[in-house]
Design an enzyme around this catalytic site. Sequence first.
Site, PDB file in Angstrom:
ATOM      1  NE  ARG A 129       4.250  -2.737   9.332  1.00  0.00           N
ATOM      2  CZ  ARG A 129       3.045  -3.058   9.981  1.00  0.00           C
ATOM      3  NH1 ARG A 129       2.331  -3.965   9.953  1.00  0.00           N
ATOM      4  NH2 ARG A 129       2.342  -1.922  10.537  1.00  0.00           N
ATOM      5  CG  HIS A 156       7.754   0.405   4.101  1.00  0.00           C
ATOM      6  ND1 HIS A 156       7.236  -0.490   4.605  1.00  0.00           N
ATOM      7  CD2 HIS A 156       7.197   1.503   4.392  1.00  0.00           C
ATOM      8  CE1 HIS A 156       6.298  -0.031   5.500  1.00  0.00           C
ATOM      9  NE2 HIS A 156       6.608   1.277   5.448  1.00  0.00           N
ATOM     10  CG  HIS A 158      -1.124   1.869  10.070  1.00  0.00           C
ATOM     11  ND1 HIS A 158      -1.556   3.060   9.231  1.00  0.00           N
ATOM     12  CD2 HIS A 158       0.087   1.560   9.774  1.00  0.00           C
ATOM     13  CE1 HIS A 158      -0.430   2.905   8.399  1.00  0.00           C
ATOM     14  NE2 HIS A 158       0.385   2.178   8.761  1.00  0.00           N
ATOM     15  CE  LYS A 214       6.247  -1.729  12.156  1.00  0.00           C
ATOM     16  NZ  LYS A 214       6.511  -0.191  12.540  1.00  0.00           N
ATOM     17  CE1 TYR A 235       0.771   6.013   2.730  1.00  0.00           C
ATOM     18  CE2 TYR A 235      -0.069   5.585   5.002  1.00  0.00           C
ATOM     19  CZ  TYR A 235       0.950   5.244   4.026  1.00  0.00           C
ATOM     20  OH  TYR A 235       1.961   4.597   4.274  1.00  0.00           O
ATOM     21  NE  ARG A 252       2.899  -0.685   5.771  1.00  0.00           N
ATOM     22  CZ  ARG A 252       1.657  -1.153   6.201  1.00  0.00           C
ATOM     23  NH1 ARG A 252       1.345  -2.305   5.822  1.00  0.00           N
ATOM     24  NH2 ARG A 252       1.261  -1.044   7.472  1.00  0.00           N
TER      25      ARG A 252
END
Length: 320
Positions: free
Chosen positions: A163, A265, A291, A190, A300, A268
């Site tokens: 990110r 992004h 994630h 995150k 994906y 990414r």
Amino acid sequence: MGAVQNGKNRPPDPHMELFARFRRYLEMEEGRSPRTAKEYVLDSALFSSWYRERYGRPPRWEEIGSQHIRAFLASREVSPHRVGRVLASLRKLFRYLAEVEALPILKDPTEGVKRPKLPRRLPVYLTPPEVARLLEAAYKHRSPRIGLRDWALLAFLYGTGLRLSEALALTYSDLTYQDGIPHAIRVRGKGDKERVVVLSPTAQRALYQWLKHRNLEGHPTSPYVWSHTSGPNRGKPFSPRAVEAMVKRVAKRAGLKDWHRITPHKLRHSYASALVEAGRGIDEVKELLGHSSISTTQIYVHVSRKRLEEAAKALPDVMA
């Protein structure tokens, strides 16, 4: 969702200091990016302004129910995606009020409001040839210094799948080396969760070239890897907004389709999609992307059209 305009004679919102504390909590204790924290606080302030306008007084948070949340959402024409974010913001606010501000909130009022079902959309990404065009356009800037900077950062973002906030927060202490070459990085993602990302050859070359320039001309005491090497901001990390604008400029010069929609992004997404196309397992991609749930990474799998075509063609032909 537009901001509620205050009347000329309306007193300032008494909850502004509360929202300031809420924002500091999000950034300092939960490790949210400044941009995410700002969005959460903005949504919360909009709800507070709406409540004051409708009921003639500031909200008493412990008295807010799901009916108020529904009425607020119904008063605005917003997309399902935006509704989902507003609910997430208010959910975080009420949890903060109960756990940190110790208000007697017995139940989160957002629990009674269903999140709208979002249409499932495939991520937009660049193919490897398109990424190559982007990098070539960046490197061929009329200023060699700017060309090196833009090329290195774009290649690093694509080569790591980070990110943008994660990349710009990197410091020298986050780097590990093998035989004098950058090998891996420690990333704070995150929720302030840490992970180790092993660098791809693309990311290694980009970071190695940038560090040579950065160590020669950058601020000697700045800890930030991606920081200005000259001018009044020397030593300060690049701003997300400046990087986002740079990506669009370079994409336009590269002649890429829908260049104005290309963002950091998207690199990414391109990283993840390229790994899936190359046959890497979804668990591996999940860990590299940071994630928390494999369901986030699962999307994906659906972009690997080439592999799907090959699988379909493998069916024996039984037609006479």
